[in-house]
Design an enzyme around this catalytic site. Sequence first.
Site, mmCIF file in Angstrom:
data_model
loop_
_atom_site.group_PDB
_atom_site.id
_atom_site.type_symbol
_atom_site.label_atom_id
_atom_site.label_comp_id
_atom_site.label_asym_id
_atom_site.label_seq_id
_atom_site.Cartn_x
_atom_site.Cartn_y
_atom_site.Cartn_z
ATOM 1 N N TYR A 40 1.422 -0.771 0.520
ATOM 2 C CA TYR A 40 -0.313 0.002 0.114
ATOM 3 C C TYR A 40 1.434 1.502 0.183
ATOM 4 C CZ TYR A 40 -4.124 2.519 0.693
ATOM 5 O OH TYR A 40 -5.379 3.588 0.258
ATOM 6 N N LYS A 95 -20.198 -20.644 -9.495
ATOM 7 C CA LYS A 95 -19.597 -20.583 -11.117
ATOM 8 C C LYS A 95 -18.189 -20.228 -10.322
ATOM 9 C CE LYS A 95 -20.312 -20.692 -15.292
ATOM 10 N NZ LYS A 95 -21.219 -20.248 -15.881
#
Length: 764
Positions: A40, A95
């Site tokens: 970060y 899925k």
Amino acid sequence: MGNEKMRREALIYHAKPQPGKIKIVPTKPYATQRDLALAYSPGVAEPCLEIQKDKELAYRYTSKGNMVAIISNGTAVLGLGDIGPEASKPVMEGKALLFKIFSDIDGIDIEVDTKDPDKFIETVKMIAPTFGGINLEDISAPAAFEIERRLKAELDIPVMHDDQHGTAIISAAALLNALEIAGKKIGEVRIVVSGAGAAAVSCTRLYKSFGASDDNIVMLDSKGVIRNDRESLSVEKAEFSTDRKIDTLEDAMKDADVFIGLSIANVVSPAMLLSMAKKPIVFAMANPDPEIEYELAVTTRPDVIMATGRSDHPNQVNNVLGFPYIFRGALDVRATSINEEMKKAAVVALAKLAKESVPEQVNIAYGETRLSFGQEYIIPKPFDPRLIIEIPPAVAKAAMESGVAKNPIVDWEKYKEELWLRSGNDNKVVRMLHNRAKSNPKKIVFAEADQMDVLRAAQIVHEEGIAIPILLGNSETILDLKEDLEFDADIQIIDLQMSESLAKRNEYAQKHWQARRRQGITLYSAKSRMRERNYFGAMMVAEGDADGMISGYSKAYPKVVTPVFEVIGRATGVKKVATVNIMNTQRGPLFLADTSINIDPTAEEIAEIAQMTANVAITFGFEPVMALASYANFGSSSHPNAKKVREAVRILHEKNPDLIVDGEVQIDFALNQELHKSRFPFSKLAGKRVNTLVFPNLESANITYKLLKELNGSDSIGPIMVGLKKAVHVMQLGAGVDEIVNMAAVAVIDSQEREKRKKARSKK
């Protein structure tokens, strides 16, 4: 399994141990302040600035290139219809799960709360920069056609509505092969399509691209045959309207060569099937119940080439054969779309794969003696490991040749190796284990059936058809637990404290005494032993009243194996019984031995354990690539512990020259192919992927397998006993329900193998 029971189990599965089926995990180090500064602020600014200069660099510095969005508005979910975006989320998560386990693609489900195509398209376009591809899912027609068409035109990443194209691609591959078997040409056959939704339209268009003739196609919707004189036809229906003056499915089926069912259950009657041409091809793909039941169809027309959407019949048209691998190939060349050339390449690759020799592990997984191209095998099975190394390269090549690939592949062999490595992070071994057991279930004794987890496992193996359980334990407790579990099947229960078991106890005691009276066993002590479950259960197996036994849930390992050794004993020619654990790791299954019995085996014993472990790997359909582990590498230490392993390798090389085995070798060199090849190019393991580890002592083996299980989250199957006369297996103390189920399946397969060997010997 009853509907209410299935409902309850499904809800528990989706809710426990944490809600949902997918999660996000870090792929970079994050332990130190330096790691976080790179991940970060301030370090993250550098890739941001690079991507600002060139958006394509998002594929280098972010997960975009391996991330697919699974997007739905919940208007056409499975067989549930318009249930809304929130209710569709479990399906979309499912899925994502399939994307991950079959092709190592990270799928993120996104449910959009709108039925307005314009708003849906706008939403997808705005979030598209996050993803490498878009999988549209469960969107109702006709909106589905417009949404996909516009997104394909307006985005520069692959977009595919799987409900349309997935079924089309798989069924087209099956159709090409079925026509070949039937000796018919696609341009000449008469095709009836029952259904006019997105999947039916896409299927028919794809068949036409392979040569099917418009003049030979009849499509039906809920109103009957779609004729060109019908008013108010949609664009899609008008495309497939016929000028034939027929109205019903019964009319259309007369002399038809092919039936494609994408409609509702039981619309095809035996009479309709009988009216079709010779060697009819029937793809009844309505789910969960097909347009005509499989058994009814093949009984009515033995010459029919039949496919369904169900896994319990041959020739399952399953979209999982397509979408994971199509997106894999598209992402890997950074395709700007999934075009017709790529879809057709997937069709051809699937059709071709079904004609090739089937790996033994696929035969094992599906309980087949030998799958081969023919009437009952026209498309590959979903758990065929070759899919990931055949379909993505075909799709990628088509993308390159059709000019939509931004990152062409140069080294195809290297690419296939990378694909193979991606396939190692699923649970195919467990699926194979259960399917193989189901092919010929055996009677298995559950020696501690009055324990809740053991009884729950027995219930699962009974309901799934994995084994025929025999329950040993306190009958009152078992019956109470069965009631709690709603386990109402009529299963044999044996309570050794009840008078009903006395005759059998005395019979077994007499035989046990005769076998061991010269080893200090009196008839009195033999009778006492037959009140103990592990002695009694082992005698059931020894005497053929059961095919196998599992135990060990509630007692320490040594207390369970002692009765097994005394009653069952070693197989002929075996000096040491040992155990093998199969660890389902991120790199694929690892076979580890000896994890439970031999504290400090000799070189000769290690060689014998290694050979028995190799046989276990072969039984499960894997070619054993074996490393004999040590703290030393190839003669680097003269300590007796290292020399022992070295001698075991020498024995194996001498007695089994065809076995891929080497050592002594440290674990990192064993498992790191490149490292091993660079340092020890002379080794039999050089450049090979090790899948079997044999350890020098019990301490190292047991610690390793439990460390993998606890720290790496690797599922364990075992310990599998090798070297016994009969199929008896002792699980770890406090094993979980799934582990017990797996052990029962192992016992069934063990019994199956022994039965095969016995039949083979009798034929000689």
